[in-house]
Write a protein that holds these residues in place. Structure first.
Motif, PDB file in Angstrom:
ATOM      1  N   VAL A 102       0.835  -1.201   0.000  1.00 53.33           N
ATOM      2  CA  VAL A 102       0.000   0.000   0.000  1.00 53.33           C
ATOM      3  C   VAL A 102       0.872   1.254   0.000  1.00 53.33           C
ATOM      4  O   VAL A 102       0.602   2.219  -0.722  1.00 53.33           O
ATOM      5  CB  VAL A 102      -0.961  -0.022   1.203  1.00 53.33           C
ATOM      6  CG1 VAL A 102      -1.707   1.307   1.322  1.00 53.33           C
ATOM      7  CG2 VAL A 102      -1.960  -1.171   1.068  1.00 53.33           C
ATOM      8  N   ALA A 103       1.940   1.240   0.799  1.00 54.36           N
ATOM      9  CA  ALA A 103       2.829   2.406   0.841  1.00 54.36           C
ATOM     10  C   ALA A 103       3.442   2.681  -0.523  1.00 54.36           C
ATOM     11  O   ALA A 103       3.540   3.831  -0.958  1.00 54.36           O
ATOM     12  CB  ALA A 103       3.929   2.188   1.876  1.00 54.36           C
ATOM     13  N   ALA A 104       3.847   1.623  -1.225  1.00 53.16           N
ATOM     14  CA  ALA A 104       4.435   1.798  -2.547  1.00 53.16           C
ATOM     15  C   ALA A 104       3.422   2.339  -3.536  1.00 53.16           C
ATOM     16  O   ALA A 104       3.714   3.238  -4.339  1.00 53.16           O
ATOM     17  CB  ALA A 104       5.001   0.471  -3.044  1.00 53.16           C
ATOM     18  N   ALA A 105       2.203   1.827  -3.484  1.00 53.94           N
ATOM     19  CA  ALA A 105       1.180   2.240  -4.437  1.00 53.94           C
ATOM     20  C   ALA A 105       0.677   3.659  -4.182  1.00 53.94           C
ATOM     21  O   ALA A 105       0.274   4.354  -5.111  1.00 53.94           O
ATOM     22  CB  ALA A 105       0.013   1.253  -4.389  1.00 53.94           C
ATOM     23  N   PHE A 106       0.717   4.083  -2.920  1.00 50.31           N
ATOM     24  CA  PHE A 106       0.208   5.411  -2.575  1.00 50.31           C
ATOM     25  C   PHE A 106       1.334   6.412  -2.344  1.00 50.31           C
ATOM     26  O   PHE A 106       1.126   7.443  -1.694  1.00 50.31           O
ATOM     27  CB  PHE A 106      -0.697   5.317  -1.345  1.00 50.31           C
ATOM     28  CG  PHE A 106      -2.064   4.756  -1.634  1.00 50.31           C
ATOM     29  CD1 PHE A 106      -3.144   5.591  -1.855  1.00 50.31           C
ATOM     30  CD2 PHE A 106      -2.269   3.385  -1.722  1.00 50.31           C
ATOM     31  CE1 PHE A 106      -4.400   5.077  -2.142  1.00 50.31           C
ATOM     32  CE2 PHE A 106      -3.516   2.857  -2.005  1.00 50.31           C
ATOM     33  CZ  PHE A 106      -4.585   3.704  -2.226  1.00 50.31           C
ATOM     34  N   ASP A 107       2.498   6.125  -2.870  1.00 55.42           N
ATOM     35  CA  ASP A 107       3.632   7.054  -2.768  1.00 55.42           C
ATOM     36  C   ASP A 107       3.912   7.468  -1.325  1.00 55.42           C
ATOM     37  O   ASP A 107       4.240   8.623  -1.047  1.00 55.42           O
ATOM     38  CB  ASP A 107       3.396   8.304  -3.621  1.00 55.42           C
ATOM     39  CG  ASP A 107       3.236   7.977  -5.099  1.00 55.42           C
ATOM     40  OD1 ASP A 107       3.909   7.028  -5.560  1.00 55.42           O
ATOM     41  OD2 ASP A 107       2.441   8.643  -5.775  1.00 55.42           O
ATOM     42  N   GLY A 108       3.766   6.518  -0.408  1.00 58.38           N
ATOM     43  CA  GLY A 108       4.067   6.781   0.993  1.00 58.38           C
ATOM     44  C   GLY A 108       2.995   7.511   1.762  1.00 58.38           C
ATOM     45  O   GLY A 108       3.204   7.853   2.935  1.00 58.38           O
ATOM     46  N   ARG A 109       1.838   7.758   1.148  1.00 61.91           N
ATOM     47  CA  ARG A 109       0.774   8.479   1.842  1.00 61.91           C
ATOM     48  C   ARG A 109      -0.033   7.516   2.717  1.00 61.91           C
ATOM     49  O   ARG A 109      -1.188   7.197   2.427  1.00 61.91           O
ATOM     50  CB  ARG A 109      -0.122   9.219   0.841  1.00 61.91           C
ATOM     51  CG  ARG A 109       0.558  10.402   0.166  1.00 61.91           C
ATOM     52  CD  ARG A 109      -0.413  11.132  -0.750  1.00 61.91           C
ATOM     53  NE  ARG A 109      -0.996  10.216  -1.708  1.00 61.91           N
ATOM     54  CZ  ARG A 109      -0.389   9.813  -2.827  1.00 61.91           C
ATOM     55  NH1 ARG A 109       0.809  10.257  -3.135  1.00 61.91           N
ATOM     56  NH2 ARG A 109      -0.991   8.978  -3.636  1.00 61.91           N
ATOM     57  N   ILE A 110       0.623   7.056   3.762  1.00 58.38           N
ATOM     58  CA  ILE A 110      -0.025   6.188   4.742  1.00 58.38           C
ATOM     59  C   ILE A 110       0.269   6.739   6.128  1.00 58.38           C
ATOM     60  O   ILE A 110       1.251   7.454   6.340  1.00 58.38           O
ATOM     61  CB  ILE A 110       0.449   4.721   4.645  1.00 58.38           C
ATOM     62  CG1 ILE A 110       1.946   4.605   4.966  1.00 58.38           C
ATOM     63  CG2 ILE A 110       0.126   4.141   3.271  1.00 58.38           C
ATOM     64  CD1 ILE A 110       2.420   3.172   5.131  1.00 58.38           C
TER      65      ILE A 110
END
Length: 233
Positions: A102-110
């Protein structure tokens, strides 16, 4: 046409979502309540206390024991709890890999947004190797005006990431947490893996979860995190 990703960021609860801590923590609490004279059962202790800030439940404890927990009692609980977690804590199966995807897919927006105190959250994330994944985006409900089921910690997490909470996905495993995410305006995915400390899927749906899932490996696909996103306009 390239599909638009559904969310801007993903906000994770910690206990019961990333770490299998609820039985450990609740067991320590139950032992201390027994010491105060409340012979609470395992089932009732889970139902009453999981998903809620312990400090918000002092009235209930006083009602059943005649003793009002004070700061010394709370610090003793946290010390016993942390010592147990340091030895026994394990990640939720599949959670570490799911966070990485998820972090990779959301460019770290977690972010990790928990009702627990910061020391506990950071201890747990470090123990399962996720401290770096969340970095500075760790938020404690103990540091907001209200803890779950109020939305404050999720609003703080969204603000910290610079996104509208209505464009966030929240991953939660309790009724109080789902209620908090919904109140923040987010779309909530309820995690219900089964087990003695898990909330029933129907209860999560009743609290407003949009979907319920039982295996963390499902999460990246549920979020649509494999799809590219358009820049915001």
């Amino acid at each position: 046409m390239t599909p638009v990703q559904r969310f801007q960021a993903v906000l994770f609860d910690c206990d019961g979502v990333l770490v299998d801590s609820e039985v450990i923590t609740n067991g320590v609490l139950r032992g201390m309540l027994h010491e105060l004279g409340w012979p609470i059962s395992r089932e009732e202790c889970v139902e009453r206390f999981i998903g809620r800030a312990l400090t918000d439940e002092f009235d209930v404890i006083e009602e059943h024991t005649g003793v009002r927990p004070d700061r010394a009692w709370l610090l003793e609980f946290r010390d016993r709890r942390n010592r147990a977690l340091a030895v026994e804590l394990e990640p939720i199966p599949g959670a570490v890999a799911a966070v990485a995807a998820v972090a990779a897919a959301f460019d770290g927006r977690i972010a990790c947004a928990s009702g627990a105190d910061r020391a506990k959250i950071e201890l747990q994330l470090a123990k399962i190797g996720l401290a770096d994944a969340f970095g500075e985006h760790v938020y404690s409900g103990m540091e907001t005006a209200r803890s779950k089921p109020a939305p404050d910690v999720y609003l703080a997490a969204a603000a910290g990431l610079g996104v509208d909470p209505r464009e966030c996905a929240v991953v939660e495993d309790t009724v109080a947490g789902v209620t908090a995410g919904v109140a923040a305006g987010a779309t909530v995915f309820g995690f219900a893996p089964g087990g003695p400390a898990a909330t029933a899927p129907a209860a999560l749906l009743g609290a407003g979860a949009s979907r319920v899932f039982a295996d963390m490996s499902e999460l990246p696909d549920l979020l649509g995190s494999g799809r590219p996103r358009h820049p915001r306009t």
